[in-house]
Design an enzyme around this catalytic site. Sequence first.
Site, PDB file in Angstrom:
ATOM      1  N   GLU A  37       0.870  -1.169   0.000  1.00  0.00           N
ATOM      2  CA  GLU A  37       0.000   0.000   0.000  1.00  0.00           C
ATOM      3  C   GLU A  37       0.914   1.227   0.000  1.00  0.00           C
ATOM      4  OE1 GLU A  37      -2.691   0.333   3.315  1.00  0.00           O
ATOM      5  OE2 GLU A  37      -3.504   2.206   2.531  1.00  0.00           O
ATOM      6  N   ARG A 264       4.989 -12.976   9.627  1.00  0.00           N
ATOM      7  CA  ARG A 264       5.662 -11.731   9.307  1.00  0.00           C
ATOM      8  C   ARG A 264       6.994 -11.670  10.037  1.00  0.00           C
ATOM      9  NH1 ARG A 264       2.093  -7.671   9.330  1.00  0.00           N
ATOM     10  NH2 ARG A 264       3.592  -6.023   9.646  1.00  0.00           N
ATOM     11  N   LYS A 274       4.311   0.731   9.885  1.00  0.00           N
ATOM     12  CA  LYS A 274       4.435   1.954   9.086  1.00  0.00           C
ATOM     13  C   LYS A 274       3.895   3.161   9.843  1.00  0.00           C
ATOM     14  CE  LYS A 274       2.982   0.114   5.010  1.00  0.00           C
ATOM     15  NZ  LYS A 274       2.411   0.123   3.661  1.00  0.00           N
TER      16      LYS A 274
END
Length: 565
Positions: A37, A264, A274
């Site tokens: 994204e 992850r 982020k």
Amino acid sequence: MSDNSSSEPSNFIRNIINDDLKNNKNDGRVHTRFPPEPNGYLHIGHAKSICLNFGVAQDYQGGICNLRFDDTNPEKEDVEYTDSIQSDVEWLGFDWKDRLYFSSDYFEKLFEFAKQLIRDEKAYVDHLTADEIREHRGSLTEPGKPSPYRDRSVEENLDLFDRMRAGEFAEGECLLRAKIDMASPNMNMRDPAVYRIKKASHHRTGDDWCIYPMYDYTHCISDALEGITHSLCTLEFEDHRPLYDWFLDQLPVKCHPQQIEFARLNLNYTVTSKRKLNELVTEDLVSGWDDPRMPTIVGMRRRGYTPEAIRDFCSRIGVTKTDTVIDVGVLENCVREDLDKRTRRVLAVLDPLKVVIENYPEGEGESELLDAPYHPNDPSMGQRQLPFSKVIFIEKSDFMEDPPKKFFRLGPGREVRLRYAYFITCTDVIKNDDGEVIELRCTYDSETKGGNAPDGRKVKGTIHWVSAEHALKTEVRLYDRLFNDAKPDSNKHEQDWKSFINPESMTVLQNAYLEPSLVDAESESLYQFERTGYFCVDSKDRLDGKPVFNRTVTLRDSWAKQKNK
Ligand code: ATP
Ligand code: MG
């Protein structure tokens, strides 16, 4: 298509793909995608996903990997990020060729598919408020309640959805929801949102839209439209997989990719959210996304980490289904190993102490050039000549006035070797009024040029030095871990994670003296400063036209030592 028997270790994802190929699933195609994204810069966690997606594609003959921007949230997204992400993926060494995609390119198709869902009575426009929707959703122990708008007619829904698109409703006034199962034990299946109203400009579609599709709806359709075979994502999407499959089962798409989840990357002493990285930047706690202490690709690059080291790290940590925390020391070790192979060794004094060699000839022109190889056992790296003269600098820490027995460096009356130069003996110590040592007087043995005594006498210590009048004086920045707590963003620390910023994560040395050959060092070039660490020429800042150096990593893991104490 066949397994290229790559150097990559096998993992459960490759096993799944191997089985699929054996069964000729997907006509033997392997097609992955990396779907960031564009709402921030990429970080080390993304590197894992990039290496996995592009790596898997590379490993199979004819395998391909798309770069797709998942750009459905206009408020947080920006071209600054789409640009930086492309540059980061390239720098890491991967190539999407002509397969650059944007979910926003599918907005029209996504809208048509949503109308199809409505026509099939699989979606409806809901006028409940956000709070009411939450109340209706139920809980893990209680089923949800259907919205009073759930059974609107197809015609009414189509009309309302068109009017949503036309901008007739305010944000939050209504939304389009999938009609699945309000009693499902999986909360994601309790009539999830498909479209919401957002009166925001999109960085690519401008003001064409005031309704935007949700991630879960967009992602599976984008995958299908691109013919993705294996949609690799992180574990938090495991509970979303039924929804991924549900949308594709309802819609007339030719391809139904398989979603496969993996753990992850979590690194200790590091935050990789982020949102948090963004906070560090906007609150000026770091100098920017590319601050060398940031775990971003641009930050690591500016610090001197190489794509090879990062790829090696991603390959070593492997791909599993279990969440673990990797020691950031593993990453630092990959960097050390790579830099050890590729860097030239040079001399640099970071914290200088002046040394006058009393029996060395006085005056201008009385300096000589000494041969010094750039690598002790790699002649291909070549050599340079180091100017030597009467006044030199050594590292303050290489002298002790009252040294213990095991201190093999300089002390009063002691003899050491100056790297590539001569033996020197300390004859006098000069102090200022505060009793601080400010200068040493030494003598040198002219017979020991090159570092060996003809009479066979040995010295235990070899120290680095630079000639005072020839040295390059410039700024050197010592970087260390940004956080001094192993879990700065654990739940326990959710509120005060920023209080764990390591105050010693950056030390600026204004008084460093480097060997003169470094004056021409190019941006981003990497060196080993003998005995002190690996350093990289900063790509942004210079000091009076001279290069500035960033410490990439120390020679040894000093944190491990600390932990053992
Ligand atoms: P954040 O949680 O920081 O907002 P994100 O997951 O939302 O990150 P995306 O841009 O959506 O960021 O990520 C792109 C891809 O990278 C996704 O497939 C995501 O699963 C993967 N990814 C993100 N963070 C990690 C990580 N720490 N380890 C492995 N893969 C990751
Ligand atoms: Mg995401």
